[in-house]
Design a protein around this motif. Sequence first.
Motif, PDB file in Angstrom:
ATOM      1  N   VAL A  58      97.616  94.628 -31.372  1.00  0.00           N
ATOM      2  CA  VAL A  58      98.780  93.934 -30.817  1.00  0.00           C
ATOM      3  C   VAL A  58      99.645  93.372 -31.933  1.00  0.00           C
ATOM      4  O   VAL A  58     100.884  93.382 -31.852  1.00  0.00           O
ATOM      5  CB  VAL A  58      98.325  92.824 -29.855  1.00  0.00           C
ATOM      6  N   LEU A  59      99.014  92.892 -33.006  1.00  0.00           N
ATOM      7  CA  LEU A  59      99.776  92.378 -34.146  1.00  0.00           C
ATOM      8  C   LEU A  59     100.664  93.457 -34.744  1.00  0.00           C
ATOM      9  O   LEU A  59     101.858  93.229 -34.995  1.00  0.00           O
ATOM     10  CB  LEU A  59      98.812  91.838 -35.209  1.00  0.00           C
ATOM     11  N   PHE A  60     100.120  94.646 -34.955  1.00  0.00           N
ATOM     12  CA  PHE A  60     100.903  95.704 -35.596  1.00  0.00           C
ATOM     13  C   PHE A  60     101.932  96.305 -34.636  1.00  0.00           C
ATOM     14  O   PHE A  60     103.002  96.750 -35.077  1.00  0.00           O
ATOM     15  CB  PHE A  60      99.965  96.771 -36.156  1.00  0.00           C
ATOM     16  N   ILE A  61     101.641  96.296 -33.345  1.00  0.00           N
ATOM     17  CA  ILE A  61     102.651  96.712 -32.369  1.00  0.00           C
ATOM     18  C   ILE A  61     103.821  95.731 -32.401  1.00  0.00           C
ATOM     19  O   ILE A  61     104.990  96.139 -32.353  1.00  0.00           O
ATOM     20  CB  ILE A  61     102.052  96.800 -30.956  1.00  0.00           C
ATOM     21  N   SER A  62     103.517  94.438 -32.501  1.00  0.00           N
ATOM     22  CA  SER A  62     104.577  93.428 -32.558  1.00  0.00           C
ATOM     23  C   SER A  62     105.398  93.575 -33.831  1.00  0.00           C
ATOM     24  O   SER A  62     106.625  93.397 -33.814  1.00  0.00           O
ATOM     25  CB  SER A  62     103.979  92.029 -32.454  1.00  0.00           C
ATOM     26  N   LEU A  63     104.744  93.905 -34.943  1.00  0.00           N
ATOM     27  CA  LEU A  63     105.487  94.139 -36.183  1.00  0.00           C
ATOM     28  C   LEU A  63     106.410  95.350 -36.042  1.00  0.00           C
ATOM     29  O   LEU A  63     107.531  95.356 -36.562  1.00  0.00           O
ATOM     30  CB  LEU A  63     104.526  94.350 -37.353  1.00  0.00           C
ATOM     31  N   GLY A  64     105.925  96.372 -35.338  1.00  0.00           N
ATOM     32  CA  GLY A  64     106.771  97.534 -35.086  1.00  0.00           C
ATOM     33  C   GLY A  64     107.981  97.182 -34.240  1.00  0.00           C
ATOM     34  O   GLY A  64     109.086  97.672 -34.482  1.00  0.00           O
ATOM     35  N   ALA A  65     107.765  96.303 -33.255  1.00  0.00           N
ATOM     36  CA  ALA A  65     108.891  95.846 -32.432  1.00  0.00           C
ATOM     37  C   ALA A  65     109.875  95.057 -33.280  1.00  0.00           C
ATOM     38  O   ALA A  65     111.098  95.205 -33.139  1.00  0.00           O
ATOM     39  CB  ALA A  65     108.376  94.988 -31.286  1.00  0.00           C
ATOM     40  N   GLY A  66     109.349  94.212 -34.168  1.00  0.00           N
ATOM     41  CA  GLY A  66     110.220  93.457 -35.066  1.00  0.00           C
ATOM     42  C   GLY A  66     110.997  94.361 -35.998  1.00  0.00           C
ATOM     43  O   GLY A  66     112.176  94.120 -36.286  1.00  0.00           O
ATOM     44  N   ALA A  67     110.349  95.423 -36.472  1.00  0.00           N
ATOM     45  CA  ALA A  67     111.029  96.395 -37.327  1.00  0.00           C
ATOM     46  C   ALA A  67     112.204  97.032 -36.588  1.00  0.00           C
ATOM     47  O   ALA A  67     113.305  97.188 -37.141  1.00  0.00           O
ATOM     48  CB  ALA A  67     110.043  97.470 -37.775  1.00  0.00           C
ATOM     49  N   SER A  68     111.978  97.378 -35.327  1.00  0.00           N
ATOM     50  CA  SER A  68     113.051  97.959 -34.513  1.00  0.00           C
ATOM     51  C   SER A  68     114.212  96.985 -34.382  1.00  0.00           C
ATOM     52  O   SER A  68     115.384  97.374 -34.473  1.00  0.00           O
ATOM     53  CB  SER A  68     112.512  98.320 -33.125  1.00  0.00           C
ATOM     54  N   ALA A 107     110.421  98.428 -44.208  1.00  0.00           N
ATOM     55  CA  ALA A 107     109.111  97.996 -44.701  1.00  0.00           C
ATOM     56  C   ALA A 107     108.161  97.712 -43.544  1.00  0.00           C
ATOM     57  O   ALA A 107     107.000  98.159 -43.547  1.00  0.00           O
ATOM     58  CB  ALA A 107     109.268  96.757 -45.586  1.00  0.00           C
ATOM     59  N   LEU A 108     108.640  96.976 -42.541  1.00  0.00           N
ATOM     60  CA  LEU A 108     107.793  96.654 -41.399  1.00  0.00           C
ATOM     61  C   LEU A 108     107.448  97.897 -40.591  1.00  0.00           C
ATOM     62  O   LEU A 108     106.352  97.993 -40.020  1.00  0.00           O
ATOM     63  CB  LEU A 108     108.477  95.616 -40.509  1.00  0.00           C
ATOM     64  N   SER A 109     108.369  98.847 -40.548  1.00  0.00           N
ATOM     65  CA  SER A 109     108.082 100.103 -39.839  1.00  0.00           C
ATOM     66  C   SER A 109     106.895 100.817 -40.468  1.00  0.00           C
ATOM     67  O   SER A 109     105.954 101.221 -39.785  1.00  0.00           O
ATOM     68  CB  SER A 109     109.304 101.027 -39.871  1.00  0.00           C
ATOM     69  N   GLY A 110     106.946 100.967 -41.791  1.00  0.00           N
ATOM     70  CA  GLY A 110     105.860 101.642 -42.489  1.00  0.00           C
ATOM     71  C   GLY A 110     104.535 100.912 -42.370  1.00  0.00           C
ATOM     72  O   GLY A 110     103.492 101.515 -42.084  1.00  0.00           O
ATOM     73  N   ILE A 111     104.584  99.595 -42.555  1.00  0.00           N
ATOM     74  CA  ILE A 111     103.356  98.793 -42.491  1.00  0.00           C
ATOM     75  C   ILE A 111     102.743  98.853 -41.104  1.00  0.00           C
ATOM     76  O   ILE A 111     101.536  99.067 -40.948  1.00  0.00           O
ATOM     77  CB  ILE A 111     103.651  97.328 -42.883  1.00  0.00           C
ATOM     78  N   SER A 112     103.563  98.683 -40.083  1.00  0.00           N
ATOM     79  CA  SER A 112     103.041  98.621 -38.713  1.00  0.00           C
ATOM     80  C   SER A 112     102.413  99.939 -38.289  1.00  0.00           C
ATOM     81  O   SER A 112     101.334  99.962 -37.681  1.00  0.00           O
ATOM     82  CB  SER A 112     104.156  98.220 -37.733  1.00  0.00           C
ATOM     83  N   VAL A 113     103.055 101.057 -38.618  1.00  0.00           N
ATOM     84  CA  VAL A 113     102.541 102.364 -38.205  1.00  0.00           C
ATOM     85  C   VAL A 113     101.244 102.702 -38.946  1.00  0.00           C
ATOM     86  O   VAL A 113     100.251 103.119 -38.334  1.00  0.00           O
ATOM     87  CB  VAL A 113     103.597 103.460 -38.437  1.00  0.00           C
ATOM     88  N   VAL A 114     101.247 102.524 -40.254  1.00  0.00           N
ATOM     89  CA  VAL A 114     100.048 102.842 -41.041  1.00  0.00           C
ATOM     90  C   VAL A 114      98.877 101.961 -40.625  1.00  0.00           C
ATOM     91  O   VAL A 114      97.748 102.447 -40.414  1.00  0.00           O
ATOM     92  CB  VAL A 114     100.332 102.674 -42.550  1.00  0.00           C
ATOM     93  N   MET A 115      99.127 100.664 -40.480  1.00  0.00           N
ATOM     94  CA  MET A 115      98.036  99.753 -40.157  1.00  0.00           C
ATOM     95  C   MET A 115      97.529  99.946 -38.728  1.00  0.00           C
ATOM     96  O   MET A 115      96.340  99.781 -38.469  1.00  0.00           O
ATOM     97  CB  MET A 115      98.491  98.307 -40.364  1.00  0.00           C
ATOM     98  N   LEU A 116      98.419 100.304 -37.796  1.00  0.00           N
ATOM     99  CA  LEU A 116      97.943 100.582 -36.434  1.00  0.00           C
ATOM    100  C   LEU A 116      97.059 101.827 -36.436  1.00  0.00           C
ATOM    101  O   LEU A 116      96.063 101.888 -35.710  1.00  0.00           O
ATOM    102  CB  LEU A 116      99.119 100.760 -35.471  1.00  0.00           C
ATOM    103  N   GLY A 117      97.425 102.817 -37.239  1.00  0.00           N
ATOM    104  CA  GLY A 117      96.593 104.013 -37.342  1.00  0.00           C
ATOM    105  C   GLY A 117      95.208 103.691 -37.866  1.00  0.00           C
ATOM    106  O   GLY A 117      94.208 104.258 -37.415  1.00  0.00           O
TER     107      GLY A 117
END
Length: 314
Positions: A58-68, A107-117
């Motif tokens: 959920v944390l990394f999904i939220s970071l992805g939303a923030g990146a968007s 930056a947040l896009s890359g971090i969120s996707v990699v870390m969620l994986g």
Amino acid sequence: MSDIRAYELDSPTTGEAGFGDFIALLKPRVMSLVVFTALVGLLVAPSPVHPFVAFASVLFISLGAGASGALNMWWDADIDAVMRRTAKRPIPAGRVAPGEALGLGLALSGISVVMLGLAANLFAAGLLAFTIFFYAVIYSMWLKRSTPQNIVIGGAAGAFPPMIGWACATGGVSIESILMFALIFMWTPPHFWSLALFMKDDYSNADVPMLTVTHGRKATRAHILVYTIALVPVALATGFTSIGGPVYLAVSAVLNAGFLVGAWAIWRRDEETAQADKYAVEKKVFRFSLYYLFLHFAALLIEAVLHANGFGGW
């Protein structure tokens, strides 16, 4: 891109950006809805998830939303500057440079996707990556400024979080996650069009082809009613799946009846009446639509708790 480059050249920052300004770039109100629906999607899934994995997901999904959100604010800086509702955002207000927002978003896009994986699975990470791309490129860069169907098609971006949450737990999709997606997807147009009815000048001034601008308020009122009617069976259908039950169906029936009454009231109004009471009905329906979505997902969460304790369900 030329509009953005011109905006970057013509809009020097004050250098007074604070931590709160960078948080604002992430659109925390939108993020809160993303977090909640993603969490529900994860918790109602049939596969149990370790609490740490669930938290990280959920944390990394939220970071992805923030990146968007940051990428959207970077791209829309020029139109945000001429809309009353958005003029005080960090970029048009001159507190954050457009390039800083772009850097943060990437930056947040890359971090969120990699870390969620790493935390969940590659399928969920891929779905998150597609969601960010869809919101930043398909919706923000293309649909928003080119068609009055921007909200209809672009609404998919906000509908993916429960699917991503479900994918974190199961590694795939199912009829349940598709229906959760469809619920948000069908809810988005009447929700935003009710807002657009009393915000028309903003969209017109920014040259955004919202339905109220291209087809007028009368047509928009009819569209709200049609989409609300189409939303009802989608919302109720979820109650007959493995994640539904009598509690969800009862809540959904009441909420959909209320939404239909509101949409009908909007459809029957003329502009003279609406302007006389400062769009009171439209504003009421817009606020109700926020509760509508939250309570549907809250009811799914209640059903999950009941199922886990041997109650509810069919």
